[in-house]
Every structure is written in structure tokens, then in C-alpha cells.
Scaffold this active site. Structure first.
Site, PDB file in Angstrom:
ATOM      1  N   GLU A 160       0.817  -1.224   0.000  1.00  0.00           N
ATOM      2  CA  GLU A 160       0.000   0.000   0.000  1.00  0.00           C
ATOM      3  C   GLU A 160       0.851   1.273   0.000  1.00  0.00           C
ATOM      4  O   GLU A 160       0.727   2.136   0.868  1.00  0.00           O
ATOM      5  CB  GLU A 160      -0.979  -0.034   1.177  1.00  0.00           C
ATOM      6  CG  GLU A 160      -1.903  -1.245   1.097  1.00  0.00           C
ATOM      7  CD  GLU A 160      -2.832  -1.414   2.290  1.00  0.00           C
ATOM      8  OE1 GLU A 160      -2.866  -0.532   3.178  1.00  0.00           O
ATOM      9  OE2 GLU A 160      -3.544  -2.436   2.334  1.00  0.00           O
ATOM     10  N   ASN A 201       2.195  -4.867  -3.299  1.00  0.00           N
ATOM     11  CA  ASN A 201       0.826  -5.318  -3.044  1.00  0.00           C
ATOM     12  C   ASN A 201      -0.037  -4.123  -2.655  1.00  0.00           C
ATOM     13  O   ASN A 201       0.406  -3.249  -1.908  1.00  0.00           O
ATOM     14  CB  ASN A 201       0.868  -6.336  -1.882  1.00  0.00           C
ATOM     15  CG  ASN A 201      -0.427  -7.070  -1.658  1.00  0.00           C
ATOM     16  OD1 ASN A 201      -0.944  -7.720  -2.565  1.00  0.00           O
ATOM     17  ND2 ASN A 201      -0.954  -7.000  -0.445  1.00  0.00           N
ATOM     18  N   HIS A 237     -10.079  -6.601  -2.502  1.00  0.00           N
ATOM     19  CA  HIS A 237     -11.140  -6.407  -1.510  1.00  0.00           C
ATOM     20  C   HIS A 237     -12.261  -5.653  -2.228  1.00  0.00           C
ATOM     21  O   HIS A 237     -12.238  -4.424  -2.322  1.00  0.00           O
ATOM     22  CB  HIS A 237     -10.633  -5.588  -0.320  1.00  0.00           C
ATOM     23  CG  HIS A 237      -9.624  -6.293   0.523  1.00  0.00           C
ATOM     24  ND1 HIS A 237      -9.915  -7.455   1.222  1.00  0.00           N
ATOM     25  CD2 HIS A 237      -8.321  -6.007   0.791  1.00  0.00           C
ATOM     26  CE1 HIS A 237      -8.832  -7.840   1.897  1.00  0.00           C
ATOM     27  NE2 HIS A 237      -7.856  -6.986   1.643  1.00  0.00           N
ATOM     28  N   GLU A 266      -5.785 -10.978  -1.580  1.00  0.00           N
ATOM     29  CA  GLU A 266      -6.561 -10.802  -0.339  1.00  0.00           C
ATOM     30  C   GLU A 266      -8.052 -10.746  -0.667  1.00  0.00           C
ATOM     31  O   GLU A 266      -8.770  -9.856  -0.232  1.00  0.00           O
ATOM     32  CB  GLU A 266      -6.136  -9.524   0.393  1.00  0.00           C
ATOM     33  CG  GLU A 266      -4.653  -9.440   0.710  1.00  0.00           C
ATOM     34  CD  GLU A 266      -4.270  -8.199   1.517  1.00  0.00           C
ATOM     35  OE1 GLU A 266      -5.168  -7.579   2.139  1.00  0.00           O
ATOM     36  OE2 GLU A 266      -3.080  -7.840   1.521  1.00  0.00           O
ATOM     37  N   ASP A 268     -11.905 -10.771  -1.087  1.00  0.00           N
ATOM     38  CA  ASP A 268     -13.241 -10.912  -0.519  1.00  0.00           C
ATOM     39  C   ASP A 268     -14.186  -9.971  -1.263  1.00  0.00           C
ATOM     40  O   ASP A 268     -13.741  -9.045  -1.931  1.00  0.00           O
ATOM     41  CB  ASP A 268     -13.287 -10.705   1.003  1.00  0.00           C
ATOM     42  CG  ASP A 268     -12.545  -9.480   1.505  1.00  0.00           C
ATOM     43  OD1 ASP A 268     -12.461  -8.463   0.774  1.00  0.00           O
ATOM     44  OD2 ASP A 268     -12.054  -9.508   2.650  1.00  0.00           O
TER      45      ASP A 268
END
Length: 346
Positions: A160, A201, A237, A266, A268
Site C-alpha cells: 500500500e 501489493n 477487496h 486478499e 473478498d
């Protein structure tokens, strides 16, 4: 192909029937290949994050140990956990997950070496000179990577690093060291374990746009400088209310053309709860679309869910009124998303 899809739909219907009859989820899908086995047929992995407090939950652990072939420690390898006092390292939480993964013949993605969040107080509570912080950062990266040398397949080295508009995030590292901290972090990690794959990432980089463009430019700059960089991780996400990133496959492809591996790291798909059948069907389609996008791009190496069950999802604690983000529900029962993933992998 049609017979396979028909068979899969029948399987899904049978599982639903068994679940409604009270047959446990693990037993209902017991005779089917796992997500990992299906992904391996395409030369991909299918993984899940996990966290140490969950590992006392035996039914949860049974699915974690069989359905997936790549594990990411959700918190146990972050700076606050691994160097709680300056120069005093504690790898017990990461070790627990690495040892569990090795016992289950699973690989591990290390997460994360450099991030602005979840830093220990000793690091954030004082001002550092550039020379001091460089030394602290180098020691932290190299001590952790050396500890896990040969046990970690890939590292999210820098996590990030950019804002939504593509400018550098004003972290303690950026403000003190400038943008060169990213190249240094990658070099130091590579020195500590030359065989580990090194990733950048981030979230909201699944589609093309200012933030993913910034990473694209950065990767080209790093490559021109001879900095070791092997992969780009798109967290994925997603949230139903913001729409699906329709340029995901194109974006995976352009990073692959730079010679990088890519991965969905990651995953979801959250929504406002309680979820209705239509929302769960849309969620399932998104999981299918993401899986198919990865399969369509040769250097997309795999997909990791940010934990696999709503029982342990981070979403409700961070997004008020949202949840139901994962392919298994809170009772460890597979949701439509699970069968959509299977269908895509078939």
C-alpha cells in the site's frame, strides 16, 4: 465441457440438498477435488489467509488444511508482531502458521515487510534521521526474511505505497527516506533470500486507473535500475456497491507483459447485510469472474482469499453494516460463491 458443467451443477445441487438435510459441509464435498487440486490443474494455487487465534477451531482448521495449498498469515508476520521492541524479534506467531502449512504440504506467502499500518509504538513515537531509519528498516527486513528463508514462497515486500490518485502515500518511510525506500526494501529482501518471489501489493489496483498506473510506472523504473521485483499483488477487496473492476483481466495482462507474476492476494466481496439471494448470486458471479480472469492470464499464478469463512472475516469490524464477504458462511457451509469458483476452475 458441457457434461463437466452439467455434472458440476448436479454436484452443487446434491451438496445443497445434503446441507439442507444437516450433513456437514466438509462431508458434503468430501469426495470432490479441492479448490487447490482444481487450481493445480491450471498450474495455479488457491490459498487462504489465516490468523493465530483461529487455529484452536478444529473444524475451521480441517477445511483450511485440505481445501487450500497456499497460506498467508493475516497478522503474525507484520512488524508489530515480529519486532515489538527495537531489535527484539518474536517470530512465534508466524512460525505457528508456517509450521501448520508445512505439516499440510502448503506453501506460504509472507505478509508484509513494509507497511504504514500496524507498526510498533517504538517505531512511530519518535523522529528518525534518514540514516537511522534506513538501518532500522534494513535490519527488520533482513532479520525476518532470513528467519523464513526457504520456508516462504513469496513476500509482500512493500504494501500500500500509493494513494488513490497515484501519488506516494505519506508514510513514515516515504517522508523520512523518500521513494527510494521501495527499491531498498526489495534489494534487502532479495539479499536475505534470493529464491523468494518479491511482490508489491495494494488494494483498488484491480482495474486500470491512476493507482495501478502508478505501480506500472514504478515497476518499469525499478526494472530499469536492476532492482529485484518479481510480482504484483492485487488485493481484490471488492464491494458490491462499487461495481466489478471490468478491466481486471487487461490489468493482469499488462503487468504480466512486464515479466511479472501477478496474483489476487486478499480476495473478498463484501455487501450490506443481511444478504439476500440476489446479492449472493452477484457475489458468486464476481468470484467466478475473478477466477476466470486469473486463469486467462498465464502469469497470474494464483488466488488467495482473505480468510475463507465469514466466521473470521475482518469486514464487519471495519465496515459498519457490511459482511458476508467470503465463499463459506459463519457455519463453515459453502455459499454460492464457492460453487462458482469450482465451476470456473473446472
Amino acid at each position: 465441457m458441457r457434461s463437466t458443467r452439467t455434472r458440476l451443477r448436479l454436484t452443487g445441487a446434491l451438496v445443497a440438498l445434503l446441507l439442507s438435510a444437516g450433513v456437514p459441509a466438509a462431508q458434503a464435498v468430501d469426495d470432490q477435488p479441492t479448490l487447490a487440486e482444481l487450481a493445480q490443474r491450471h498450474g495455479r494455487y488457491f490459498g487462504s489467509a489465516t490468523d493465530n487465534p483461529e487455529l484452536t477451531d478444529e473444524p475451521y482448521k480441517a477445511i483450511l488444511g485440505t481445501e487450500f495449498d497456499m497460506i498467508t498469515p493475516g497478522n503474525g508476520m507484520k512488524w508489530y508482531a515480529t519486532e515489538p521492541q527495537q531489535g527484539v524479534f518474536d517470530f512465534s506467531k508466524g512460525d505457528e502458521i508456517v509450521n501448520l502449512a508445512r505439516a499440510n504440504h502448503q506453501r506460504v506467502r509472507g505478509h508484509t515487510l513494509v507497511w504504514h499500518s500496524q507498526l510498533p509504538g517504538w517505531l512511530t513515537s519518535r523522529d528518525w534521521t534518514a540514516d537511522e531509519l534506513r538501518a532500522v528498516l534494513k535490519k527488520h527486513i533482513q532479520t525476518e526474511v532470513r528467519h523464513y528463508k526457504g520456508k516462504v514462497y513469496a513476500w509482500d515486500v512493500v504494501n500500500e505505497a500509493f494513494n488513490e490518485d497515484g501519488t506516494y502515500r505519506e508514510t513514515i518511510f516515504y517522508k523520512t527516506l523518500g521513494p527510494g525506500y521501495i527499491a531498498d526494501a526489495l534489494r534487502w529482501a532479495h539479499q536475505a533470500d534470493p529464491k523468494a518471489k518479491l511482490y508489491l501489493n495494494d488494494y483498488n489496483v484491480e482495474g486500470t486507473g491512476p493507482k495501478s498506473d502508478a505501480y506500472y510506472r514504478l515497476v518499469k523504473e525499478l526494472q530499469a535500475q536492476g532492482v529485484p521485483i518479481h510480482g504484483f499483488g492485487m488485493q481484490a477487496h471488492l464491494a458490491l456497491q462499487y461495481g466489478y473492476p471490468s478491466t481486471l483481466e487487461d490489468n493482469l495482462r499488462r503487468f504480466s507483459r512486464l515479466g511479472l507474476d501477478t496474483a489476487l492476494t486478499e480476495v473478498d466481496v463484501r455487501m450490506y447485510v443481511p444478504a439476500d439471494d440476489a446479492e449472493l448470486a452477484t457475489q458468486a458471479q464476481w468470484y467466478r469472474d475473478m477466477t476466470e480472469a486469473c486463469l486467462a492470464v498465464r502469469r497470474c499464478v494464483g488466488i488467495t482469499l482473505w480468510d475463507y469463512t465469514d466466521r473470521y472475516s475482518w469486514i464487519p469490524a471495519f465496515f459498519d453494516g457490511e459482511g458476508a464477504a467470503l465463499p463459506w458462511d459463519e457455519e463453515l457451509r459453502p455459499k454460492p460463491a464457492y460453487f462458482a469458483i469450482r465451476d470456473a476452475l473446472q
